[in-house]
Motif scaffolding. Structure first.
Motif, PDB file in Angstrom:
ATOM      1  N   ASP A   1       0.876  -1.168   0.000  1.00 17.58           N
ATOM      2  CA  ASP A   1       0.000   0.000   0.000  1.00 17.58           C
ATOM      3  C   ASP A   1       0.918   1.223   0.000  1.00 17.58           C
ATOM      4  OD1 ASP A   1      -2.570  -1.248   0.283  1.00 17.58           O
ATOM      5  OD2 ASP A   1      -2.201  -1.500   2.411  1.00 17.58           O
ATOM      6  N   SER A   2       1.094   1.989  -1.103  1.00 21.90           N
ATOM      7  CA  SER A   2       0.385   1.803  -2.356  1.00 21.90           C
ATOM      8  C   SER A   2       1.326   2.046  -3.531  1.00 21.90           C
ATOM      9  CB  SER A   2      -0.779   2.787  -2.443  1.00 21.90           C
ATOM     10  OG  SER A   2      -1.810   2.460  -1.554  1.00 21.90           O
ATOM     11  N   ILE A   3       2.580   1.536  -3.386  1.00 13.39           N
ATOM     12  CA  ILE A   3       3.561   1.726  -4.460  1.00 13.39           C
ATOM     13  C   ILE A   3       3.104   1.109  -5.782  1.00 13.39           C
ATOM     14  CG2 ILE A   3       5.853   0.987  -5.241  1.00 13.39           C
ATOM     15  CD1 ILE A   3       6.098   3.433  -3.558  1.00 13.39           C
ATOM     16  N   PRO A   4       2.673  -0.177  -5.835  1.00  7.04           N
ATOM     17  CA  PRO A   4       2.273  -0.728  -7.137  1.00  7.04           C
ATOM     18  C   PRO A   4       1.136   0.045  -7.790  1.00  7.04           C
ATOM     19  CG  PRO A   4       2.627  -2.485  -5.555  1.00  7.04           C
ATOM     20  CD  PRO A   4       2.670  -1.207  -4.775  1.00  7.04           C
ATOM     21  N   ALA A   5       0.129   0.460  -7.011  1.00  9.49           N
ATOM     22  CA  ALA A   5      -1.015   1.173  -7.577  1.00  9.49           C
ATOM     23  C   ALA A   5      -0.651   2.599  -7.968  1.00  9.49           C
ATOM     24  CB  ALA A   5      -2.179   1.173  -6.589  1.00  9.49           C
ATOM     25  N   ASP A   6       0.015   3.316  -7.066  1.00 12.36           N
ATOM     26  CA  ASP A   6       0.302   4.727  -7.312  1.00 12.36           C
ATOM     27  C   ASP A   6       1.373   4.903  -8.379  1.00 12.36           C
ATOM     28  OD1 ASP A   6      -0.216   7.395  -6.858  1.00 12.36           O
ATOM     29  OD2 ASP A   6       1.121   7.570  -5.133  1.00 12.36           O
ATOM     30  N   MET A   7       2.504   4.204  -8.225  1.00 15.07           N
ATOM     31  CA  MET A   7       3.547   4.296  -9.244  1.00 15.07           C
ATOM     32  C   MET A   7       3.122   3.594 -10.527  1.00 15.07           C
ATOM     33  SD  MET A   7       5.617   6.239  -7.718  1.00 15.07           S
ATOM     34  CE  MET A   7       6.813   6.347  -9.052  1.00 15.07           C
TER      35      MET A   7
ATOM     36  N   ARG B   1      -6.926   3.533  -4.032  1.00 21.94           N
ATOM     37  CA  ARG B   1      -7.702   4.538  -4.769  1.00 21.94           C
ATOM     38  C   ARG B   1      -7.518   5.927  -4.164  1.00 21.94           C
ATOM     39  NH1 ARG B   1     -14.077   5.651  -5.004  1.00 21.94           N
ATOM     40  NH2 ARG B   1     -14.115   6.917  -6.910  1.00 21.94           N
ATOM     41  N   SER B   2      -7.569   6.013  -2.830  1.00 24.64           N
ATOM     42  CA  SER B   2      -7.427   7.323  -2.202  1.00 24.64           C
ATOM     43  C   SER B   2      -6.022   7.869  -2.390  1.00 24.64           C
ATOM     44  CB  SER B   2      -7.772   7.233  -0.708  1.00 24.64           C
ATOM     45  OG  SER B   2      -6.904   6.350  -0.025  1.00 24.64           O
ATOM     46  N   CYS B   3      -5.031   6.995  -2.422  1.00 29.03           N
ATOM     47  CA  CYS B   3      -3.649   7.429  -2.638  1.00 29.03           C
ATOM     48  C   CYS B   3      -3.481   7.989  -4.051  1.00 29.03           C
ATOM     49  CB  CYS B   3      -2.705   6.258  -2.405  1.00 29.03           C
ATOM     50  SG  CYS B   3      -0.959   6.714  -2.321  1.00 29.03           S
TER      51      CYS B   3
ATOM     52  N   GLY C   1       7.229  18.420   1.888  1.00 31.88           N
ATOM     53  CA  GLY C   1       5.806  18.303   2.182  1.00 31.88           C
ATOM     54  C   GLY C   1       5.441  16.871   2.528  1.00 31.88           C
ATOM     55  N   TYR C   2       4.178  16.687   2.933  1.00 27.12           N
ATOM     56  CA  TYR C   2       3.648  15.338   3.195  1.00 27.12           C
ATOM     57  C   TYR C   2       2.997  14.882   1.896  1.00 27.12           C
ATOM     58  CZ  TYR C   2       1.473  11.468   5.689  1.00 27.12           C
ATOM     59  OH  TYR C   2       1.112  10.207   6.116  1.00 27.12           O
ATOM     60  N   LEU C   3       3.642  13.964   1.179  1.00 25.91           N
ATOM     61  CA  LEU C   3       3.262  13.623  -0.189  1.00 25.91           C
ATOM     62  C   LEU C   3       2.973  12.141  -0.349  1.00 25.91           C
ATOM     63  CD1 LEU C   3       6.050  15.626  -2.072  1.00 25.91           C
ATOM     64  CD2 LEU C   3       3.731  16.389  -1.572  1.00 25.91           C
ATOM     65  N   THR C   4       2.258  11.823  -1.417  1.00 19.16           N
ATOM     66  CA  THR C   4       2.101  10.436  -1.844  1.00 19.16           C
ATOM     67  C   THR C   4       3.354  10.004  -2.604  1.00 19.16           C
ATOM     68  OG1 THR C   4       1.113  11.117  -3.935  1.00 19.16           O
ATOM     69  CG2 THR C   4      -0.407  10.690  -2.088  1.00 19.16           C
ATOM     70  N   PRO C   5       3.586   8.693  -2.736  1.00 20.22           N
ATOM     71  CA  PRO C   5       4.733   8.261  -3.548  1.00 20.22           C
ATOM     72  C   PRO C   5       4.673   8.772  -4.982  1.00 20.22           C
ATOM     73  CG  PRO C   5       3.927   6.443  -2.201  1.00 20.22           C
ATOM     74  CD  PRO C   5       2.936   7.549  -2.055  1.00 20.22           C
TER      75      PRO C   5
END
Length: 426
Positions: free
Chosen positions: A146-152, A246-248, A394-398
């Protein structure tokens, strides 16, 4: 920010289940860096170095040990001041994550973790994003399965799509070679899920503040599929995926819209199973789980008797190395959009999407192997490629943090594959 520190990386919570495997992966991935481990027990940390060293046939006796406890803020600040990045393996993050973030802010130290708890992810972004920017540090959660495969994976899909992506659907599927082992999920993962689901009602208030500015109304709308349905990838029975993927991805897309004026894509995430009977069994357990987390009594039963309520899949010992290495995962993506680009993200297309792309991300041992590899690679990327990361921190997503770095390339060198399956006109 280029402060002199004793260490490049400190792995906090190194004596926990995920922490041990993060130490193991660090031997290879942080081989040319100064790294250490942290936790509250000197003896347990020494045991970890001995156990992991024997497994890897490497002498780890000289790896620095830092004593730090989530109940002692001064110790956390001292730990953060010793290094450039804290790799935080101490969950559930809802219970233990925020003190570490505060310590990293005070010490001006980067932070990565593997939280998949949406309330924590979005709540901490709301509280600490601006402070992290002011300090010039990166705080990046969801750096594991959660959630490198989905986000990247979504970032990769867009990079391979010559045009504008309107929507993405993802399907995660895993299979275990050989005999399925009971107790294949560690208790820490279960506890995180219990606390996240028990407090899901907090999300509305957090999101109203975090996402006060509305995104453009993009069309056509991506409709949610029926709860139980057959996917187009192998014709497998599937359900909506309840994790953070999804939220990421949505937060990554919002970041790109706000910083690059990019049209945000829509995303739906699903999980596929081997057969209808498995889907029905998962749905039944999920329904019982959902009902029980609604009360404190039910929540305590789930936390105190995980093996019973997970039908034997959760244990305090966690899965064996053999079982973990026999699990393979594949995340399938289908993106639809247009070959033509518009001048502004608020402009509207007059016709339906005319192009489709299908991609896939694969790997092994998703829960603890791939998770630990991606976590350490995220920390390493901050140190080596800060000039390719956005803004001042900042506080960021991958996806927001690493889209322009070599993270995907490095993941592919270390057990992952990112590939395009097909592109076609619609």
């Amino acid at each position: 920010m280029n402060l002199a520190r004793k260490l490049d990386v400190v792995i906090f919570g190194a004596s926990g289940f995920t922490g041990k495997y993060t130490v193991l992966e660090s031997i290879k991935l942080l081989g040319n860096m100064r790294w250490g481990i942290a936790g509250r027990s000197q003896n347990k940390l020494q045991e970890v170095l001995k156990e992991v060293g024997e497994k890897a046939k490497t002498d780890l006796s000289n790896v620095p040990i830092v004593l730090a406890d989530v109940n002692n803020q001064d110790s956390l600040v001292n730990m953060a001041r010793d290094c450039r990045v804290v790799v935080n393996c101490c969950g559930p993050y809802r219970l233990f994550g925020e003190p570490v973030l505060k310590a990293c802010l005070e010490a001006r130290t980067h932070h990565v973790d593997v939280s998949g708890e949406p309330q924590f992810l979005e709540g901490m972004q709301l509280k600490y994003h601006e402070a992290a920017k002011e300090k010039g540090i990166y705080m990046i959660s969801a750096c594991g399965f959660d959630s490198i495969p989905a986000d990247m994976g979504t970032v990769f899909l867009e990079q391979q799509f010559d045009g504008v992506v309107n929507s993405v659907e993802s399907y995660i599927f895993s299979k275990q070679k050989g005999r399925r082992e009971m107790g294949g999920i560690h208790y820490g993962t279960w506890a995180s899920a219990v606390h996240a689901m028990a407090n899901v009602n907090e999300m509305g208030a957090i999101r109203r503040q975090l996402f006060a500015k509305k995104l453009p109304d993009v069309k056509p709308k991506l409709q949610e599929r029926p709860t139980i349905h057959r996917s187009d990838n192998g014709n497998k029975w599937s359900l909506p995926f309840q994790g953070a993927d999804r939220s990421c991805v949505a937060r990554t897309q919002r970041f790109f819209y706000e910083t690059e004026n990019k049209r945000p894509l829509q995303m739906r995430a699903y999980i596929s199973f081997g057969g209808l009977s498995e889907v029905l069994a998962v749905s039944f357990v999920g329904a019982i789980f959902w009902l029980m987390v609604k009360t404190n009594f039910g929540k305590q039963l789930l936390l105190n008797y995980p093996k019973l309520f997970s039908l034997g899949m959760v244990s305090h010992e966690g899965p064996s190395d053999e079982a973990m290495n026999n699990i393979e995962f594949a995340l399938y993506f289908e993106g639809k959009g247009w070959a033509e680009k518009l001048a502004s993200p608020t402009d509207k297309y007059t016709g339906p999407p005319n192009k489709v792309i299908r991609t896939k991300v694969t790997g092994t041992n998703p829960g603890y192997g791939a998770t630990c590899v991606s976590l350490i690679l995220c920390a390493r990327t901050i140190l080596l490629e800060g000039d390719r990361m956005p803004g001042e921190g900042g506080y960021l997503t991958p996806g927001a943090a690493f889209a322009k770095t070599s993270l995907i390339e490095e993941l592919c060198k270390n057990g992952f594959t990112f590939e395009v399956l097909s592109q076609a006109k619609l």
